[in-house]
Design a protein around this motif. Structure first.
Motif, short mmCIF file in Angstrom:
data_model
loop_
_atom_site.label_atom_id
_atom_site.label_comp_id
_atom_site.label_asym_id
_atom_site.label_seq_id
_atom_site.Cartn_x
_atom_site.Cartn_y
_atom_site.Cartn_z
N UNK A 1 -18.30 -62.21 -6.16
CA UNK A 1 -18.45 -63.48 -5.43
C UNK A 1 -18.66 -63.24 -3.94
N UNK A 2 -18.08 -62.17 -3.41
CA UNK A 2 -18.17 -61.91 -1.97
C UNK A 2 -18.98 -60.66 -1.63
N UNK A 3 -19.56 -60.00 -2.65
CA UNK A 3 -20.26 -58.74 -2.41
C UNK A 3 -21.56 -58.98 -1.67
N UNK A 4 -21.81 -58.17 -0.66
CA UNK A 4 -23.04 -58.30 0.10
C UNK A 4 -23.81 -57.01 0.24
N UNK A 5 -23.33 -55.93 -0.39
CA UNK A 5 -24.03 -54.65 -0.30
C UNK A 5 -23.99 -53.95 -1.66
N UNK A 6 -24.81 -52.92 -1.79
CA UNK A 6 -24.98 -52.24 -3.08
C UNK A 6 -23.69 -51.63 -3.61
N UNK A 7 -22.91 -50.87 -2.83
CA UNK A 7 -21.69 -50.28 -3.40
C UNK A 7 -20.69 -51.32 -3.90
N UNK A 8 -20.55 -52.43 -3.17
CA UNK A 8 -19.59 -53.45 -3.60
C UNK A 8 -20.06 -54.15 -4.87
N UNK A 9 -21.35 -54.43 -4.93
CA UNK A 9 -21.90 -55.03 -6.15
C UNK A 9 -21.70 -54.10 -7.34
N UNK A 10 -21.95 -52.81 -7.12
CA UNK A 10 -21.79 -51.83 -8.20
C UNK A 10 -20.34 -51.77 -8.66
N UNK A 11 -19.40 -51.79 -7.71
CA UNK A 11 -17.99 -51.77 -8.07
C UNK A 11 -17.58 -52.98 -8.89
N UNK A 12 -18.02 -54.17 -8.46
CA UNK A 12 -17.70 -55.38 -9.21
C UNK A 12 -18.31 -55.37 -10.60
N UNK A 13 -19.53 -54.82 -10.71
CA UNK A 13 -20.20 -54.75 -12.01
C UNK A 13 -19.47 -53.81 -12.96
N UNK A 14 -19.00 -52.68 -12.46
CA UNK A 14 -18.24 -51.74 -13.30
C UNK A 14 -16.96 -52.39 -13.80
N UNK A 15 -16.27 -53.12 -12.94
CA UNK A 15 -15.04 -53.81 -13.35
C UNK A 15 -15.32 -54.82 -14.47
N UNK A 16 -16.41 -55.57 -14.33
CA UNK A 16 -16.76 -56.57 -15.33
C UNK A 16 -17.08 -55.89 -16.67
N UNK A 17 -17.85 -54.80 -16.62
CA UNK A 17 -18.21 -54.11 -17.86
C UNK A 17 -17.02 -53.47 -18.54
N UNK A 18 -16.21 -52.75 -17.77
CA UNK A 18 -15.07 -52.06 -18.38
C UNK A 18 -14.03 -53.05 -18.89
N UNK A 19 -13.94 -54.22 -18.25
CA UNK A 19 -13.03 -55.25 -18.74
C UNK A 19 -13.38 -55.65 -20.17
N UNK A 20 -14.68 -55.80 -20.45
CA UNK A 20 -15.09 -56.13 -21.82
C UNK A 20 -14.79 -54.99 -22.78
N UNK A 21 -14.91 -53.75 -22.30
CA UNK A 21 -14.60 -52.60 -23.15
C UNK A 21 -13.12 -52.57 -23.52
N UNK A 22 -12.27 -53.07 -22.65
CA UNK A 22 -10.85 -53.17 -22.98
C UNK A 22 -10.58 -54.36 -23.90
#
Length: 426
Positions: free
Chosen positions: A110-131
């Protein structure tokens, strides 16, 4: 007849399963509503992520590709780990951790404005589904076994109802996301996070605490899978389903482009959703009561194969006139959806039997990860072949025939495998 000679209560009133939803126990209803809410929250955001990255954050194409690829891998590729964690620590803590991670991931996006932050949020979303997903599926399998024993609903039908709830969420989420996207992408992420907060609170209240004896060593499930050759063959053959169904996103646009009807893509997805919502329950009930796994699985995969073969018949020729030009695509979507509806609930019902009722999280997770690997490898090859199908010509049928061969071979493998399975335990 039951073992004591009395007549078993009918599982059916097949068409009334949705109406009888409130008659299911609270935990079963929670798991079904979880799938509905899960897909609403997911599809609120993810279909619009690429647009947000390109238009709002002005990211390059390679960066967007990395973000989307990492999201897929952190979800589908990590299902096996998520399932093992569910077996090790129990369903409840794994589900709650998955919900919490997804809330955090959406908050970061929601607050990401750069590539590393977007990537970090995306990894959290994906791994959350894996759990989250393997734990919920293993809990649903256990509930299905108990409800089937009590004559309320079969496990296959419960998985069918699970698919219907997921499809309703998959339709509702993008509609809400499209409405919110006109306001702000951050607001869309915030609403999705709020959905998962509600899921977290509901599970914290209603999911039972597992006993310590039920929890297995982290690698115990993987060790059992490695020794279970039947399940490994089953997972390899079944992975062709996910690769085939993924062609709705890869091959279907190519066919619509061939007939100059790219605008009809949304209608084709709507057709698939309508078929699943209204056809899944009666088809799953029919497969369970009339066919059995030995016939339902190969028949379902045969329909998947027939979906590609149908387009192959039309691909070399110029488009048909008017709306008839959409006929091959409509046949493709319909047959692919019917094959999925027939095969998937039966296959999910087989997993506890193949696993002997143990380490279900690991087995469901491994099954999903095997499909993810198949999509990762197969989609690249399919994408290269599908260039031949972009325009009518002598070679335009070749990619569709190659894609038809995969589920056909898998169906034959599953036919041989299902015939050797032991009878369902009473």
């Amino acid at each position: 007849m039951t073992a004591n000679g009395t007549r078993a209560k009918p599982f059916a009133r097949r068409w009334s399963l949705l109406i009888r939803f409130r008659g299911l126990p609270g935990l079963a209803r929670l798991l079904l509503l979880t799938q509905l809410a899960f897909n609403i929250g997911f599809y609120l955001v993810v279909p619009f992520l690429a647009t947000h990255l390109a238009e709002d954050l002005a990211m390059a194409g390679w960066a967007i590709g990395i973000v989307l690829g990492v999201r897929t891998f952190s979800q589908q590729g990590m299902f096996a780990l998520g399932g093992a964690l569910a077996d090790r620590f129990g369903i409840r803590p794994t589900v709650l951790a998955g919900c919490a991670l997804r809330v955090l991931g959406f908050a970061v996006l929601a607050s990401a404005g750069d590539f590393p932050t977007v990537l970090g949020g995306t990894v959290l979303i994906g791994f959350a589904a894996a759990l989250f997903s393997p734990a919920v599926e293993s809990a649903l399998a256990a509930q299905g076994t108990e409800l089937e024993r009590r004559g309320i609903i079969t496990r296959t039908e419960l998985f069918g109802l699970f698919a219907v709830c997921g499809e309703i969420g998959a339709v509702t989420g993008p509609l809400l996301g499209a409405a919110l996207l006109g306001v702000d992408f951050g607001l869309t992420c915030s609403v999705a996070a709020a959905v998962f907060v509600l899921i977290l609170l509901a599970h914290a209240r209603m999911l039972p605490h597992g006993t310590r004896e039920e929890r297995r060593p982290l690698l115990a499930g993987w060790a059992r899978i490695a020794r279970n050759r039947t399940f490994l063959v089953f997972a390899a053959a079944y992975s062709a389903y996910l690769l085939s169904y993924n062609q709705l996103y890869l091959a279907l646009p190519v066919e619509l482009g061939r007939v100059d009807a790219a605008h009809a893509l949304g209608w084709m997805f709507a057709l698939a959703s309508v078929l699943v919502v209204f056809g899944q329950l009666p088809l799953a009930a029919w497969a369970r009561s009339r066919l059995g796994a030995a016939r339902a699985l190969p028949l379902g995969f045969g329909l998947l194969s027939l979906a590609f073969a149908a387009v192959a018949c039309w691909a070399p020729w110029p488009p048909l006139p008017g709306l008839f030009a959409l006929l091959p695509a409509a046949l493709f979507v319909s047959l692919l959806s019917l094959g999925q509806m027939l095969a998937v609930p039966v296959a999910q019902d087989l997993v506890p039997r193949l696993a002997d009722g143990q380490d279900l999280g690991s087995h469901f997770g491994f099954l999903s990860s095997a499909g993810g690997v198949a999509v990762l490898i197969g989609s690249g090859a399919a994408g290269g072949l599908l260039d031949l199908a972009a325009h009518p010509g002598p070679l335009a049928a070749l990619p569709w025939l190659a894609l038809a061969a995969l589920p056909a071979l898998s169906g034959l493998t599953l036919l041989a495998l299902a015939r050797r399975l032991p009878a369902r335990p009473r």
